[in-house]
Design a protein around this motif. Structure first.
Motif, PDB file in Angstrom:
ATOM      1  N   LEU A 183     -21.907 -52.128 -65.621  1.00 39.31           N
ATOM      2  CA  LEU A 183     -22.237 -53.387 -66.635  1.00 39.31           C
ATOM      3  C   LEU A 183     -21.225 -54.481 -66.173  1.00 39.31           C
ATOM      4  N   VAL A 184     -21.666 -55.668 -65.653  1.00 42.33           N
ATOM      5  CA  VAL A 184     -20.885 -56.880 -65.268  1.00 42.33           C
ATOM      6  C   VAL A 184     -21.589 -57.972 -65.886  1.00 42.33           C
ATOM      7  N   GLU A 185     -20.899 -59.090 -65.977  1.00 44.91           N
ATOM      8  CA  GLU A 185     -21.796 -60.459 -66.128  1.00 44.91           C
ATOM      9  C   GLU A 185     -22.033 -61.278 -64.893  1.00 44.91           C
ATOM     10  N   ALA A 186     -22.928 -62.111 -64.986  1.00 42.80           N
ATOM     11  CA  ALA A 186     -23.500 -62.906 -64.094  1.00 42.80           C
ATOM     12  C   ALA A 186     -22.224 -63.622 -63.218  1.00 42.80           C
ATOM     13  N   GLY A 187     -22.326 -63.505 -61.918  1.00 39.50           N
ATOM     14  CA  GLY A 187     -21.250 -64.086 -61.174  1.00 39.50           C
ATOM     15  C   GLY A 187     -20.276 -63.179 -60.672  1.00 39.50           C
ATOM     16  N   ASP A 188     -20.097 -61.954 -61.381  1.00 38.58           N
ATOM     17  CA  ASP A 188     -19.135 -60.957 -61.040  1.00 38.58           C
ATOM     18  C   ASP A 188     -19.624 -60.212 -59.472  1.00 38.58           C
ATOM     19  N   SER A 189     -18.702 -59.449 -59.207  1.00 41.18           N
ATOM     20  CA  SER A 189     -18.817 -58.626 -58.192  1.00 41.18           C
ATOM     21  C   SER A 189     -18.727 -57.126 -58.261  1.00 41.18           C
ATOM     22  N   LEU A 190     -19.713 -56.318 -57.674  1.00 41.08           N
ATOM     23  CA  LEU A 190     -19.414 -54.869 -57.611  1.00 41.08           C
ATOM     24  C   LEU A 190     -19.564 -54.338 -56.268  1.00 41.08           C
ATOM     25  N   ARG A 191     -18.811 -53.224 -55.894  1.00 43.55           N
ATOM     26  CA  ARG A 191     -19.139 -52.422 -54.652  1.00 43.55           C
ATOM     27  C   ARG A 191     -19.562 -50.965 -54.985  1.00 43.55           C
ATOM     28  N   LEU A 192     -20.906 -50.757 -54.554  1.00 46.50           N
ATOM     29  CA  LEU A 192     -21.384 -49.542 -54.210  1.00 46.50           C
ATOM     30  C   LEU A 192     -21.013 -48.765 -53.301  1.00 46.50           C
ATOM     31  N   SER A 193     -20.779 -47.497 -53.654  1.00 45.89           N
ATOM     32  CA  SER A 193     -20.582 -46.610 -52.475  1.00 45.89           C
ATOM     33  C   SER A 193     -21.409 -45.439 -52.496  1.00 45.89           C
ATOM     34  N   CYS A 194     -21.767 -44.824 -51.380  1.00 47.04           N
ATOM     35  CA  CYS A 194     -22.540 -43.717 -51.074  1.00 47.04           C
ATOM     36  C   CYS A 194     -21.921 -42.835 -50.208  1.00 47.04           C
ATOM     37  N   ALA A 195     -21.459 -41.504 -50.725  1.00 46.41           N
ATOM     38  CA  ALA A 195     -20.742 -40.650 -50.000  1.00 46.41           C
ATOM     39  C   ALA A 195     -21.832 -39.556 -49.255  1.00 46.41           C
ATOM     40  N   ALA A 196     -21.722 -39.225 -48.098  1.00 48.23           N
ATOM     41  CA  ALA A 196     -22.935 -38.589 -47.536  1.00 48.23           C
ATOM     42  C   ALA A 196     -22.211 -37.329 -47.132  1.00 48.23           C
ATOM     43  N   SER A 197     -23.031 -36.069 -47.099  1.00 46.43           N
ATOM     44  CA  SER A 197     -22.438 -34.636 -46.595  1.00 46.43           C
ATOM     45  C   SER A 197     -23.911 -34.181 -46.210  1.00 46.43           C
ATOM     46  N   GLY A 198     -23.514 -32.997 -45.375  1.00 44.43           N
ATOM     47  CA  GLY A 198     -24.616 -32.037 -45.058  1.00 44.43           C
ATOM     48  C   GLY A 198     -25.358 -32.205 -43.570  1.00 44.43           C
ATOM     49  N   ARG A 199     -24.702 -33.402 -42.964  1.00 45.61           N
ATOM     50  CA  ARG A 199     -25.271 -33.510 -41.725  1.00 45.61           C
ATOM     51  C   ARG A 199     -24.562 -34.763 -40.926  1.00 45.61           C
ATOM     52  N   THR A 200     -24.769 -34.913 -39.839  1.00 46.51           N
ATOM     53  CA  THR A 200     -23.846 -35.931 -38.888  1.00 46.51           C
ATOM     54  C   THR A 200     -24.118 -37.333 -39.416  1.00 46.51           C
ATOM     55  N   PHE A 201     -23.501 -37.842 -40.321  1.00 45.33           N
ATOM     56  CA  PHE A 201     -23.595 -39.120 -40.896  1.00 45.33           C
ATOM     57  C   PHE A 201     -23.639 -40.150 -39.680  1.00 45.33           C
ATOM     58  N   SER A 202     -22.976 -40.293 -39.103  1.00 44.05           N
ATOM     59  CA  SER A 202     -22.967 -41.184 -38.186  1.00 44.05           C
ATOM     60  C   SER A 202     -24.073 -41.140 -37.021  1.00 44.05           C
ATOM     61  N   SER A 203     -25.097 -40.289 -37.001  1.00 43.60           N
ATOM     62  CA  SER A 203     -26.088 -40.248 -36.447  1.00 43.60           C
ATOM     63  C   SER A 203     -27.471 -40.827 -36.887  1.00 43.60           C
ATOM     64  N   TYR A 204     -27.301 -41.273 -38.149  1.00 46.68           N
ATOM     65  CA  TYR A 204     -28.584 -41.779 -38.901  1.00 46.68           C
ATOM     66  C   TYR A 204     -28.439 -43.067 -39.461  1.00 46.68           C
ATOM     67  N   ALA A 205     -29.459 -43.991 -39.413  1.00 43.45           N
ATOM     68  CA  ALA A 205     -29.601 -44.950 -40.245  1.00 43.45           C
ATOM     69  C   ALA A 205     -29.372 -44.805 -41.598  1.00 43.45           C
ATOM     70  N   MET A 206     -28.966 -45.879 -42.463  1.00 40.73           N
ATOM     71  CA  MET A 206     -28.694 -45.805 -43.958  1.00 40.73           C
ATOM     72  C   MET A 206     -29.311 -47.048 -44.540  1.00 40.73           C
ATOM     73  N   ALA A 207     -29.592 -47.223 -45.778  1.00 44.60           N
ATOM     74  CA  ALA A 207     -30.273 -48.242 -46.573  1.00 44.60           C
ATOM     75  C   ALA A 207     -29.657 -48.008 -47.995  1.00 44.60           C
ATOM     76  N   TRP A 208     -29.842 -49.214 -48.584  1.00 46.59           N
ATOM     77  CA  TRP A 208     -29.715 -49.248 -50.043  1.00 46.59           C
ATOM     78  C   TRP A 208     -31.094 -49.777 -50.575  1.00 46.59           C
ATOM     79  N   TYR A 209     -31.653 -49.203 -51.605  1.00 46.39           N
ATOM     80  CA  TYR A 209     -32.766 -49.691 -52.200  1.00 46.39           C
ATOM     81  C   TYR A 209     -32.568 -49.737 -53.783  1.00 46.39           C
ATOM     82  N   ARG A 210     -33.407 -50.561 -54.451  1.00 48.82           N
ATOM     83  CA  ARG A 210     -33.003 -50.675 -55.847  1.00 48.82           C
ATOM     84  C   ARG A 210     -34.664 -50.691 -56.604  1.00 48.82           C
ATOM     85  N   GLN A 211     -34.276 -50.188 -57.950  1.00 44.63           N
ATOM     86  CA  GLN A 211     -35.552 -50.072 -58.463  1.00 44.63           C
ATOM     87  C   GLN A 211     -35.256 -50.758 -59.899  1.00 44.63           C
ATOM     88  N   ALA A 212     -35.989 -51.842 -60.514  1.00 42.29           N
ATOM     89  CA  ALA A 212     -35.715 -52.473 -61.778  1.00 42.29           C
ATOM     90  C   ALA A 212     -36.698 -51.820 -62.556  1.00 42.29           C
TER      91      ALA A 212
END
Length: 124
Positions: free
Chosen positions: A11-40
Protein backbone atom coordinates in the motif's frame (compact mmCIF):
# COMPACT_ATOMS: atom_id res chain seq x y z
CA UNK A 1 8.34 -27.66 -12.15
CA UNK A 2 8.37 -23.98 -13.04
CA UNK A 3 7.65 -21.55 -10.22
CA UNK A 4 7.27 -17.80 -10.38
CA UNK A 5 7.10 -15.95 -7.07
CA UNK A 6 6.29 -12.26 -6.98
CA UNK A 7 7.16 -9.88 -4.16
CA UNK A 8 7.28 -6.17 -3.48
CA UNK A 9 3.63 -5.18 -3.55
CA UNK A 10 1.99 -3.09 -0.89
CA UNK A 11 0.00 0.00 0.00
CA UNK A 12 1.47 3.30 -1.12
CA UNK A 13 0.31 6.85 -1.77
CA UNK A 14 -0.05 8.45 -5.16
CA UNK A 15 3.33 9.60 -6.44
CA UNK A 16 5.27 6.93 -4.58
CA UNK A 17 7.42 4.19 -6.08
CA UNK A 18 7.54 0.41 -5.73
CA UNK A 19 9.74 -2.26 -7.23
CA UNK A 20 8.21 -5.64 -7.89
CA UNK A 21 10.37 -8.72 -8.18
CA UNK A 22 9.63 -12.11 -9.67
CA UNK A 23 11.92 -14.99 -8.79
CA UNK A 24 11.82 -17.87 -11.26
CA UNK A 25 12.86 -21.47 -10.80
CA UNK A 26 12.43 -24.78 -12.50
CA UNK A 27 13.88 -24.08 -15.93
CA UNK A 28 16.52 -22.05 -17.73
CA UNK A 29 15.19 -18.60 -16.97
CA UNK A 30 17.45 -16.84 -19.44
CA UNK A 31 15.94 -18.70 -22.39
CA UNK A 32 12.44 -17.26 -22.10
CA UNK A 33 10.65 -13.98 -22.51
CA UNK A 34 8.99 -12.59 -19.40
CA UNK A 35 6.16 -10.19 -18.73
CA UNK A 36 4.18 -8.39 -16.08
CA UNK A 37 0.40 -8.36 -16.22
CA UNK A 38 -2.07 -6.75 -13.86
CA UNK A 39 -5.71 -7.20 -13.03
CA UNK A 40 -7.78 -4.54 -11.32
CA UNK A 41 -11.05 -5.40 -9.55
CA UNK A 42 -13.79 -6.02 -12.08
CA UNK A 43 -11.45 -5.70 -15.05
CA UNK A 44 -9.72 -8.09 -17.40
CA UNK A 45 -6.08 -9.01 -16.99
CA UNK A 46 -3.92 -6.47 -18.81
CA UNK A 47 -0.40 -6.81 -20.18
CA UNK A 48 1.81 -4.15 -18.59
CA UNK A 49 5.28 -4.81 -19.98
CA UNK A 50 7.28 -7.54 -21.70
CA UNK A 51 10.97 -8.27 -22.06
CA UNK A 52 12.82 -10.74 -24.26
CA UNK A 53 15.41 -13.23 -23.08
CA UNK A 54 18.19 -10.83 -24.09
CA UNK A 55 16.66 -7.94 -22.17
CA UNK A 56 15.13 -6.17 -25.16
CA UNK A 57 11.95 -4.49 -23.98
CA UNK A 58 9.16 -5.33 -26.36
CA UNK A 59 6.17 -3.55 -24.92
CA UNK A 60 4.70 -1.15 -22.38
CA UNK A 61 1.02 -0.42 -22.10
CA UNK A 62 0.45 3.27 -22.88
CA UNK A 63 -0.76 4.10 -19.39
CA UNK A 64 2.61 3.23 -17.79
CA UNK A 65 5.04 4.53 -20.41
CA UNK A 66 7.58 6.85 -18.83
CA UNK A 67 6.70 5.66 -15.31
CA UNK A 68 7.37 1.88 -15.24
CA UNK A 69 10.52 0.02 -16.24
CA UNK A 70 10.83 -3.71 -16.77
CA UNK A 71 14.23 -5.35 -16.41
CA UNK A 72 15.72 -8.76 -15.81
CA UNK A 73 18.80 -10.25 -14.19
CA UNK A 74 19.40 -13.64 -15.75
CA UNK A 75 22.15 -14.42 -13.25
CA UNK A 76 19.59 -14.09 -10.45
CA UNK A 77 16.66 -15.64 -12.36
CA UNK A 78 14.66 -12.54 -11.55
CA UNK A 79 12.56 -10.05 -13.47
CA UNK A 80 11.69 -6.66 -12.03
CA UNK A 81 9.10 -3.96 -12.51
CA UNK A 82 10.14 -0.55 -11.24
CA UNK A 83 7.03 1.56 -10.80
CA UNK A 84 7.39 5.30 -10.28
CA UNK A 85 4.84 8.09 -9.96
CA UNK A 86 2.17 5.60 -9.02
CA UNK A 87 -1.45 6.55 -9.54
CA UNK A 88 -4.64 5.19 -7.95
CA UNK A 89 -5.53 3.63 -11.31
CA UNK A 90 -2.40 1.45 -11.02
CA UNK A 91 -4.11 -0.41 -8.17
CA UNK A 92 -4.26 -4.08 -9.16
CA UNK A 93 -2.88 -7.52 -8.56
CA UNK A 94 0.35 -7.74 -10.53
CA UNK A 95 1.29 -11.08 -12.06
CA UNK A 96 4.60 -12.31 -13.37
CA UNK A 97 4.41 -14.43 -16.51
CA UNK A 98 6.88 -16.51 -18.48
CA UNK A 99 6.60 -17.05 -22.17
CA UNK A 100 6.62 -20.16 -24.30
CA UNK A 101 9.52 -18.77 -26.30
CA UNK A 102 12.49 -16.47 -26.10
CA UNK A 103 11.54 -13.28 -27.83
CA UNK A 104 8.00 -11.97 -27.59
CA UNK A 105 4.92 -12.34 -25.43
CA UNK A 106 2.46 -10.89 -27.87
CA UNK A 107 -0.67 -12.16 -26.20
CA UNK A 108 -1.85 -14.16 -23.25
CA UNK A 109 -1.66 -17.24 -25.48
CA UNK A 110 2.13 -16.90 -25.45
CA UNK A 111 2.25 -17.29 -21.64
CA UNK A 112 2.83 -20.74 -20.22
CA UNK A 113 3.37 -20.04 -16.51
CA UNK A 114 1.97 -17.52 -14.06
CA UNK A 115 2.88 -16.41 -10.60
CA UNK A 116 0.22 -16.07 -7.92
CA UNK A 117 0.37 -12.30 -7.96
CA UNK A 118 1.20 -9.46 -5.61
CA UNK A 119 -1.25 -6.73 -4.67
CA UNK A 120 -0.41 -3.09 -5.30
CA UNK A 121 -2.75 -0.53 -3.79
CA UNK A 122 -2.26 3.15 -4.49
CA UNK A 123 -4.22 5.60 -2.36
CA UNK A 124 -5.08 9.09 -3.53
Amino acid sequence: QVQLVESGGGLVEAGDSLRLSCAASGRTFSSYAMAWYRQAPGKEREKVATISWTGVINYYVDSVKGRFTISRDNAKNTVYLQMNSLKPEDTAVYYCASGKGASVIASINDVDHWGKGTLVTVSS
